[in-house]
Scaffold this motif. Sequence first.
Motif, short mmCIF file in Angstrom:
data_model
loop_
_atom_site.label_atom_id
_atom_site.label_comp_id
_atom_site.label_asym_id
_atom_site.label_seq_id
_atom_site.Cartn_x
_atom_site.Cartn_y
_atom_site.Cartn_z
N ALA A 19 0.85 -1.19 0.00
CA ALA A 19 0.00 0.00 0.00
C ALA A 19 0.88 1.24 0.00
CB ALA A 19 -0.92 0.00 1.22
N LEU A 20 0.29 2.34 -0.41
CA LEU A 20 0.99 3.62 -0.52
C LEU A 20 0.23 4.67 0.27
CD1 LEU A 20 3.11 5.41 -2.09
CD2 LEU A 20 1.33 5.70 -3.82
N GLY A 21 0.96 5.57 0.89
CA GLY A 21 0.31 6.65 1.62
C GLY A 21 1.23 7.83 1.78
N ASN A 22 0.63 8.92 2.26
CA ASN A 22 1.34 10.17 2.46
C ASN A 22 0.98 10.69 3.85
OD1 ASN A 22 1.16 13.27 2.40
ND2 ASN A 22 2.53 12.79 0.70
N SER A 23 1.99 11.10 4.61
CA SER A 23 1.75 11.53 5.99
C SER A 23 0.99 12.85 6.06
CB SER A 23 3.07 11.64 6.75
OG SER A 23 3.89 12.63 6.16
N LEU A 24 1.04 13.67 5.02
CA LEU A 24 0.30 14.93 5.03
C LEU A 24 -1.20 14.67 4.96
CD1 LEU A 24 0.42 18.04 4.96
CD2 LEU A 24 0.45 17.87 2.47
N LEU A 25 -1.62 13.83 4.02
CA LEU A 25 -3.04 13.50 3.87
C LEU A 25 -3.48 12.44 4.87
CD1 LEU A 25 -3.21 13.32 -0.02
CD2 LEU A 25 -3.89 15.22 1.47
N ARG A 26 -2.53 11.64 5.35
CA ARG A 26 -2.81 10.53 6.28
C ARG A 26 -3.87 9.59 5.74
NH1 ARG A 26 -1.77 12.48 12.43
NH2 ARG A 26 0.16 13.54 11.98
N GLN A 27 -3.70 9.27 4.47
CA GLN A 27 -4.59 8.32 3.82
C GLN A 27 -3.76 7.27 3.11
OE1 GLN A 27 -7.06 10.74 1.29
NE2 GLN A 27 -8.56 11.04 2.91
N ALA A 28 -4.22 6.03 3.19
CA ALA A 28 -3.52 4.92 2.57
C ALA A 28 -4.39 4.35 1.46
CB ALA A 28 -3.24 3.84 3.61
N ARG A 29 -3.72 3.83 0.42
CA ARG A 29 -4.46 3.17 -0.65
C ARG A 29 -3.72 1.91 -1.08
NH1 ARG A 29 -2.64 3.82 -5.93
NH2 ARG A 29 -1.11 5.45 -6.27
N PRO A 30 -4.47 0.88 -1.46
CA PRO A 30 -3.83 -0.35 -1.95
C PRO A 30 -3.03 -0.05 -3.21
CG PRO A 30 -6.19 -0.66 -1.62
CD PRO A 30 -5.92 0.80 -1.47
N LEU A 31 -1.90 -0.71 -3.34
CA LEU A 31 -1.06 -0.48 -4.51
C LEU A 31 -0.98 -1.74 -5.38
CD1 LEU A 31 0.69 1.69 -5.85
CD2 LEU A 31 2.61 0.86 -4.50
N GLU A 32 -0.52 -2.85 -4.80
CA GLU A 32 -0.41 -4.08 -5.59
C GLU A 32 -0.16 -5.26 -4.67
OE1 GLU A 32 3.79 -5.07 -7.40
OE2 GLU A 32 3.27 -3.02 -7.94
N ILE A 33 -0.25 -6.43 -5.26
CA ILE A 33 0.10 -7.67 -4.58
C ILE A 33 1.29 -8.27 -5.32
CG2 ILE A 33 -0.65 -9.99 -3.93
CD1 ILE A 33 -3.54 -8.87 -3.92
N ILE A 34 2.35 -8.53 -4.58
CA ILE A 34 3.54 -9.14 -5.15
C ILE A 34 3.45 -10.64 -4.92
CG2 ILE A 34 6.04 -9.32 -5.04
CD1 ILE A 34 6.07 -6.41 -3.99
N GLU A 35 3.43 -11.38 -6.03
CA GLU A 35 3.42 -12.84 -5.97
C GLU A 35 4.58 -13.33 -6.82
OE1 GLU A 35 -0.52 -14.91 -6.06
OE2 GLU A 35 -1.18 -12.95 -6.80
N THR A 36 5.67 -13.65 -6.16
CA THR A 36 6.86 -14.09 -6.87
C THR A 36 7.29 -15.46 -6.36
OG1 THR A 36 8.24 -12.91 -5.29
CG2 THR A 36 7.70 -11.75 -7.33
N ALA A 37 8.03 -16.15 -7.19
CA ALA A 37 8.45 -17.51 -6.85
C ALA A 37 9.64 -17.53 -5.90
CB ALA A 37 8.80 -18.28 -8.12
N THR A 38 10.45 -16.47 -5.91
CA THR A 38 11.65 -16.47 -5.07
C THR A 38 11.74 -15.20 -4.24
OG1 THR A 38 13.05 -15.36 -6.70
CG2 THR A 38 12.89 -17.78 -6.86
#
Length: 130
Positions: A19-38
């Motif tokens: 997830a990504l967020g900014n301390s000024l706005l104090r809001q978080a948003r989903p960014l991505e799911i990492i699915e890797t083999a290693t």
Amino acid sequence: MPEETLLAFDYGVKKLGVALGNSLLRQARPLEIIETATRDARFARIEVLLKLWQPERLVVGLALNTDGSDQEATARCRRFAHQLEGRFRLPVALIDERGSSMEAQKITGNAPDDAVAAAIILQRYFDALT
């Protein structure tokens, strides 16, 4: 607190919610799911995200039992946080993630979404600042 960009992680052995967020706005948003083999591929993707978003701080969800005690996954979360800090030289905060997956499932109406869970973890971090 100065304005900062933050990335948060919902750690899992097979998947890693981001997830990504900014301390000024104090809001978080989903960014991505990492699915890797290693592990190397996982850290390579994290490095790409760090270069893209240039966060000043990272947040990692800390798996705990309902009573707040450590569980099997707690050590893995702590190790992942230490690896992030060591590899990328950024401060890392650990935040209690209890219930974040269930909360994410309620939000999405489907199976738990690890990126949404990471956003919930980051939002908890922001909420604790006030």
